[in-house]
Scaffold this motif. Sequence first.
Motif, PDB file in Angstrom:
ATOM      1  N   GLN A  25       0.826  -1.203   0.000  1.00 13.06           N
ATOM      2  CA  GLN A  25       0.000   0.000   0.000  1.00 13.06           C
ATOM      3  C   GLN A  25       0.861   1.254   0.000  1.00 13.06           C
ATOM      4  O   GLN A  25       0.544   2.244  -0.677  1.00 13.06           O
ATOM      5  CB  GLN A  25      -0.938  -0.001   1.200  1.00 13.06           C
ATOM      6  CG  GLN A  25      -2.073  -1.006   1.101  1.00 13.06           C
ATOM      7  CD  GLN A  25      -2.965  -1.009   2.332  1.00 13.06           C
ATOM      8  OE1 GLN A  25      -2.654  -0.352   3.349  1.00 13.06           O
ATOM      9  NE2 GLN A  25      -4.074  -1.735   2.270  1.00 13.06           N
ATOM     10  N   ALA A  26       1.963   1.226   0.749  1.00 13.84           N
ATOM     11  CA  ALA A  26       2.869   2.370   0.781  1.00 13.84           C
ATOM     12  C   ALA A  26       3.498   2.604  -0.587  1.00 13.84           C
ATOM     13  O   ALA A  26       3.625   3.751  -1.052  1.00 13.84           O
ATOM     14  CB  ALA A  26       3.951   2.141   1.831  1.00 13.84           C
ATOM     15  N   ARG A  29       1.173   4.226  -3.078  1.00 14.93           N
ATOM     16  CA  ARG A  29       0.994   5.672  -2.898  1.00 14.93           C
ATOM     17  C   ARG A  29       2.143   6.463  -3.487  1.00 14.93           C
ATOM     18  O   ARG A  29       2.139   7.698  -3.430  1.00 14.93           O
ATOM     19  CB  ARG A  29       0.849   6.001  -1.409  1.00 14.93           C
ATOM     20  CG  ARG A  29      -0.379   5.380  -0.763  1.00 14.93           C
ATOM     21  CD  ARG A  29      -0.777   6.108   0.505  1.00 14.93           C
ATOM     22  NE  ARG A  29       0.253   6.097   1.524  1.00 14.93           N
ATOM     23  CZ  ARG A  29       0.336   5.186   2.485  1.00 14.93           C
ATOM     24  NH1 ARG A  29      -0.543   4.181   2.538  1.00 14.93           N
ATOM     25  NH2 ARG A  29       1.286   5.250   3.395  1.00 14.93           N
ATOM     26  N   ALA A  31       5.255   6.427  -2.400  1.00 17.69           N
ATOM     27  CA  ALA A  31       6.178   6.877  -1.364  1.00 17.69           C
ATOM     28  C   ALA A  31       7.546   6.217  -1.537  1.00 17.69           C
ATOM     29  O   ALA A  31       7.682   5.182  -2.193  1.00 17.69           O
ATOM     30  CB  ALA A  31       5.624   6.545   0.017  1.00 17.69           C
TER      31      ALA A  31
END
Length: 294
Positions: A25-26, A29, A31
Amino acid sequence: MQQIIFLVTSLNGMHKLNFSKQLLQALARGARVSVLVALIDFDASWLVREYLNRLAKKHRQVADVELVTLADMFRQESGLKLTSDERNAPDLTSFDERLFADDQQQVKRYLNEGHLVAELRQLDDETPMVLRQYKADQLVQTDTYGLDGQVVAIEKIVDEVAQTSYVLNEQGEAVLRFVRHERPVEQVYNLSTNSVMTAVEFSGAKQNAEQANMTQRQKEKAAAEAIDHTSIISTTETYYGVLAYSNYRRFDDVYAFYQAVLSRLLTSDTQLYVDLAANAAFSPQMPNQLIFNY
């Protein structure tokens, strides 16, 4: 670009489904994601690397994750030269060498008159991973290598447990020392009348007490079961003291050391993910840091 750091303090935590879920999920995004390997069992860093490589075969974006070890962070710090006994770097050329294949790794075992004196695990001919040294067929030392083929950590083993461990800098000097300690602790277990265990039993006892034909012994037993049951269990707790040789700063708790390491990396917009199992011990060290769990 936002920075997200996943602190890995145990292999069990890393293998939780929520770890890979939060990691993906990170990355989704956009990131910049780092996995900081803070395992005291230093050779397990190779297992973390292997796990991420496997995950990257299913999810290409995982290849963008930066894996950072304690040896990476402290490789340019000043250190202390270990004595020959502390370093214990053996010359294996005089021993009988046997080559094996084990789980896609090369394993070289070194024998002296039939007794195992060392075992070297390699990814391939050029990439050593872990050297385990034996005395009287008992493991006494583990040397962990970095990707550059240099020893980055040493663990001194007694009765199959690492008691003293060192992280080495690029000159082969000790920059960190971890010492394992034990201390007695007492844990209190209280099974009150509201607990599941005694509530069920007391409910039955109460019903029996209302019966006219209940014997005196049954009444006494029912009364005893209505009292809170408290047990104090004595056990042993393991903890680690840490010494940084660059400034001789001592940490009586490994989580205080983790906080000092993270302070080098955290910025105002950094998100930090920590194993839920370690959160209770870790949170007091960083009361002003928003911590996410996996």
